[in-house]
Write a protein that holds these residues in place. Structure first.
Motif, PDB file in Angstrom:
ATOM      1  N   GLY A 145     -21.456  -3.221   9.583  1.00 55.63           N
ATOM      2  CA  GLY A 145     -21.812  -2.369  10.713  1.00 55.63           C
ATOM      3  C   GLY A 145     -20.861  -1.052  10.794  1.00 55.63           C
ATOM      4  N   SER A 146     -20.451  -0.713  11.878  1.00 52.55           N
ATOM      5  CA  SER A 146     -19.482   0.436  11.874  1.00 52.55           C
ATOM      6  C   SER A 146     -18.171   0.208  11.803  1.00 52.55           C
ATOM      7  CB  SER A 146     -19.745   1.037  13.368  1.00 52.55           C
ATOM      8  OG  SER A 146     -19.399   0.264  14.228  1.00 52.55           O
ATOM      9  N   TYR A 147     -17.795  -0.994  11.262  1.00 49.71           N
ATOM     10  CA  TYR A 147     -16.367  -1.321  10.837  1.00 49.71           C
ATOM     11  C   TYR A 147     -15.898  -0.893   9.418  1.00 49.71           C
ATOM     12  CZ  TYR A 147     -15.984  -4.195  15.080  1.00 49.71           C
ATOM     13  OH  TYR A 147     -15.983  -4.574  16.332  1.00 49.71           O
ATOM     14  N   TYR A 148     -14.802  -0.350   9.399  1.00 51.03           N
ATOM     15  CA  TYR A 148     -14.076  -0.374   8.005  1.00 51.03           C
ATOM     16  C   TYR A 148     -12.398  -0.861   8.255  1.00 51.03           C
ATOM     17  CZ  TYR A 148     -17.757   3.226   7.000  1.00 51.03           C
ATOM     18  OH  TYR A 148     -19.098   3.677   6.737  1.00 51.03           O
ATOM     19  N   ALA A 149     -11.644  -0.887   7.363  1.00 55.91           N
ATOM     20  CA  ALA A 149     -10.168  -1.156   7.652  1.00 55.91           C
ATOM     21  C   ALA A 149      -9.395  -0.497   6.761  1.00 55.91           C
ATOM     22  CB  ALA A 149     -10.342  -2.624   6.891  1.00 55.91           C
ATOM     23  N   LYS A 150      -8.339   0.117   7.435  1.00 60.73           N
ATOM     24  CA  LYS A 150      -7.322   0.542   6.587  1.00 60.73           C
ATOM     25  C   LYS A 150      -6.265  -0.699   5.971  1.00 60.73           C
ATOM     26  CE  LYS A 150      -7.150   4.450   9.858  1.00 60.73           C
ATOM     27  NZ  LYS A 150      -6.325   5.286  10.783  1.00 60.73           N
ATOM     28  N   LEU A 151      -5.417  -0.227   5.153  1.00 60.16           N
ATOM     29  CA  LEU A 151      -4.517  -1.183   4.351  1.00 60.16           C
ATOM     30  C   LEU A 151      -3.573  -1.526   5.034  1.00 60.16           C
ATOM     31  CD1 LEU A 151      -5.191  -0.145   0.789  1.00 60.16           C
ATOM     32  CD2 LEU A 151      -6.632  -1.464   2.232  1.00 60.16           C
ATOM     33  N   GLU A 152      -2.926  -2.829   5.238  1.00 59.64           N
ATOM     34  CA  GLU A 152      -1.776  -3.052   5.912  1.00 59.64           C
ATOM     35  C   GLU A 152      -1.179  -4.126   4.547  1.00 59.64           C
ATOM     36  OE1 GLU A 152       0.437  -6.324   8.829  1.00 59.64           O
ATOM     37  OE2 GLU A 152      -1.340  -5.149   9.361  1.00 59.64           O
ATOM     38  N   ARG A 153      -0.523  -3.179   3.541  1.00 62.84           N
ATOM     39  CA  ARG A 153      -0.067  -3.708   2.507  1.00 62.84           C
ATOM     40  C   ARG A 153       1.220  -4.739   2.601  1.00 62.84           C
ATOM     41  NH1 ARG A 153       0.414   1.547   1.721  1.00 62.84           N
ATOM     42  NH2 ARG A 153      -1.621   2.680   0.818  1.00 62.84           N
ATOM     43  N   PHE A 154       1.118  -5.952   1.677  1.00 59.68           N
ATOM     44  CA  PHE A 154       2.261  -6.533   1.633  1.00 59.68           C
ATOM     45  C   PHE A 154       2.086  -7.229   0.391  1.00 59.68           C
ATOM     46  CE2 PHE A 154      -0.005 -10.839   1.681  1.00 59.68           C
ATOM     47  CZ  PHE A 154      -1.191 -10.459   2.010  1.00 59.68           C
ATOM     48  N   GLN A 155       3.277  -8.059   0.056  1.00 55.93           N
ATOM     49  CA  GLN A 155       3.325  -8.449  -1.473  1.00 55.93           C
ATOM     50  C   GLN A 155       3.867  -9.993  -1.476  1.00 55.93           C
ATOM     51  OE1 GLN A 155       6.604  -5.207  -2.790  1.00 55.93           O
ATOM     52  NE2 GLN A 155       5.520  -6.203  -4.667  1.00 55.93           N
ATOM     53  N   VAL A 156       3.057 -10.787  -2.162  1.00 57.41           N
ATOM     54  CA  VAL A 156       3.285 -12.054  -2.261  1.00 57.41           C
ATOM     55  C   VAL A 156       4.184 -12.375  -3.437  1.00 57.41           C
ATOM     56  CG1 VAL A 156       2.240 -14.306  -2.609  1.00 57.41           C
ATOM     57  CG2 VAL A 156       1.057 -12.880  -1.336  1.00 57.41           C
ATOM     58  N   ASP A 157       5.371 -12.689  -3.018  1.00 57.46           N
ATOM     59  CA  ASP A 157       6.418 -13.147  -4.226  1.00 57.46           C
ATOM     60  C   ASP A 157       6.129 -14.414  -4.876  1.00 57.46           C
ATOM     61  OD1 ASP A 157       7.911 -10.885  -3.067  1.00 57.46           O
ATOM     62  OD2 ASP A 157       8.815 -12.321  -1.773  1.00 57.46           O
ATOM     63  N   ARG A 158       6.482 -14.571  -5.908  1.00 55.94           N
ATOM     64  CA  ARG A 158       6.026 -15.789  -6.594  1.00 55.94           C
ATOM     65  C   ARG A 158       7.341 -16.655  -6.924  1.00 55.94           C
ATOM     66  NH1 ARG A 158       0.812 -13.861 -10.433  1.00 55.94           N
ATOM     67  NH2 ARG A 158      -0.456 -13.290  -8.716  1.00 55.94           N
ATOM     68  N   PRO A 159       7.856 -17.235  -5.906  1.00 55.21           N
ATOM     69  CA  PRO A 159       9.193 -18.136  -6.042  1.00 55.21           C
ATOM     70  C   PRO A 159       9.101 -19.069  -6.872  1.00 55.21           C
ATOM     71  CG  PRO A 159       8.456 -18.361  -3.832  1.00 55.21           C
ATOM     72  CD  PRO A 159       7.436 -17.486  -4.559  1.00 55.21           C
ATOM     73  N   TRP A 160       7.615 -19.623  -6.954  1.00 53.14           N
ATOM     74  CA  TRP A 160       7.375 -20.841  -8.078  1.00 53.14           C
ATOM     75  C   TRP A 160       7.349 -20.650  -9.319  1.00 53.14           C
ATOM     76  CZ3 TRP A 160       4.524 -19.226  -3.765  1.00 53.14           C
ATOM     77  CH2 TRP A 160       3.519 -18.393  -3.876  1.00 53.14           C
ATOM     78  N   GLN A 161       7.301 -19.245  -9.766  1.00 55.43           N
ATOM     79  CA  GLN A 161       7.219 -19.125 -11.129  1.00 55.43           C
ATOM     80  C   GLN A 161       8.362 -18.734 -11.830  1.00 55.43           C
ATOM     81  OE1 GLN A 161       4.579 -15.232 -11.205  1.00 55.43           O
ATOM     82  NE2 GLN A 161       3.439 -16.444 -12.724  1.00 55.43           N
TER      83      GLN A 161
END
Lengths: 198, 198
Positions: A182-198
């Motif tokens: 529809g008339s909806y857009y989105a700005k970015l709220e950036r975040f990082q996924v750390d990979r502690p399991w790697q």
């Protein structure tokens, strides 16, 4: 809620797909007709296909009810070239003005008050204010239902220095806008996924 | 900064495309091998192609260096079926754990601690906690460079009532996560573009 696509209307399916397949990058496609008329329109079923050897993107375009391609697609099929213009937050209103819903047979650069510049490797206009542009040649097409899927090979990329840090494009500086429904857009709220399991 | 793709490395092109073609929806693809081993992996070159008649999505998958398809793609080619699981903010870490970088030959449901349920129209597993799922059959494939592009026809969609308002899916309730590049993702900061000129 369960939906059987064979029992749903086109409008119901459109709403479903444009709400669930989110957020979508915006393929702001610029073309030039064989008669020299410039066209600019946003497509929301736009994606990378492969990054290199060859670098290819896809844009899905709907045929008109009479079966003819829309202006952008007709121009790409005729000239085998198109431009992609990055839609950042500063350009979202101008981009929205160039959508199919408004001014189908006008020069959308004029309609939206956008300056243009010529591409360097193909004969298409580009949005001068876009912070990045990709110049493409036609790589292939595919017909699916009443849509023409256009595959383009990326021939040249220009990125504004404003988006670059230490010679590389910087994700923290690229404030693209995503398409929803529809008339909806989105700005970015950036975040990082750390990979502690790697 | 100008980039000629014919002179750039694959890594440079990957960084460029995954930063400029943003934000991307995440195609969290679930499949079952002919031997009954379940597979779950996120793909970021995923998009709608056409919403109806037929409803089709595409997922681009890279071949391994030896030319063989990766597990997800092989399963789709063998069984002609796959599932798509909505990636919302609550599932992003679990989704990231199922990426190619970790545990290539394990059952990623177990690896990520995710419960599964069976699809209703095809023999594939789905992420039980996903707020929406799409069940697909193989519609077509396309080879581009070393990638196999999988086109799937949507056979059935299930949407959690939590995402529904007055019988329709509600964009304000669908908190999908977008893919950017590297370890970066994006939450949605929704806004509407009014169209005063219409």
């Amino acid at each position: 809620m369960e939906i059987d696509p064979r029992q749903a209307t086109v409008d119901e399916m459109y709403r479903l797909l444009t709400t669930l397949i989110t957020p979508r990058p915006i393929g702001w496609v610029s073309t030039r007709s064989v008669d020299g008329v410039d066209n600019l329109a946003p497509y929301s079923f736009y994606m990378g296909v492969i990054e290199a050897n060859p670098p290819v993107v896809m844009v899905s375009t709907e045929r008109r009810p009479d079966g003819s391609p829309k202006d952008s697609a007709r121009n790409v099929l005729d000239t085998e070239a198109f431009g992609l213009n990055l839609v950042t937050t500063d350009l979202v209103e101008a981009m929205d003005r160039t959508s199919d819903a408004v001014g189908a047979h006008k020069d959308e650069f004029d309609l939206a008050g956008l300056d243009r510049r010529d591409a360097t490797t193909v004969d298409v206009p580009l949005v001068a204010a876009a912070k990045a542009t990709m110049e493409c040649t036609l790589y292939d097409t595919m017909e699916v239902g009443d849509h023409i899927v256009i595959f383009g090979r990326i021939e040249h990329v220009i990125v504004d220095d404003e988006l670059v840090t230490d010679g590389k494009i910087d994700v923290e500086k690229v404030d693209t806008v995503g398409r929803l429904t529809g008339s909806y857009y989105a700005k970015l709220e950036r975040f990082q996924v750390d990979r502690p399991w790697q």
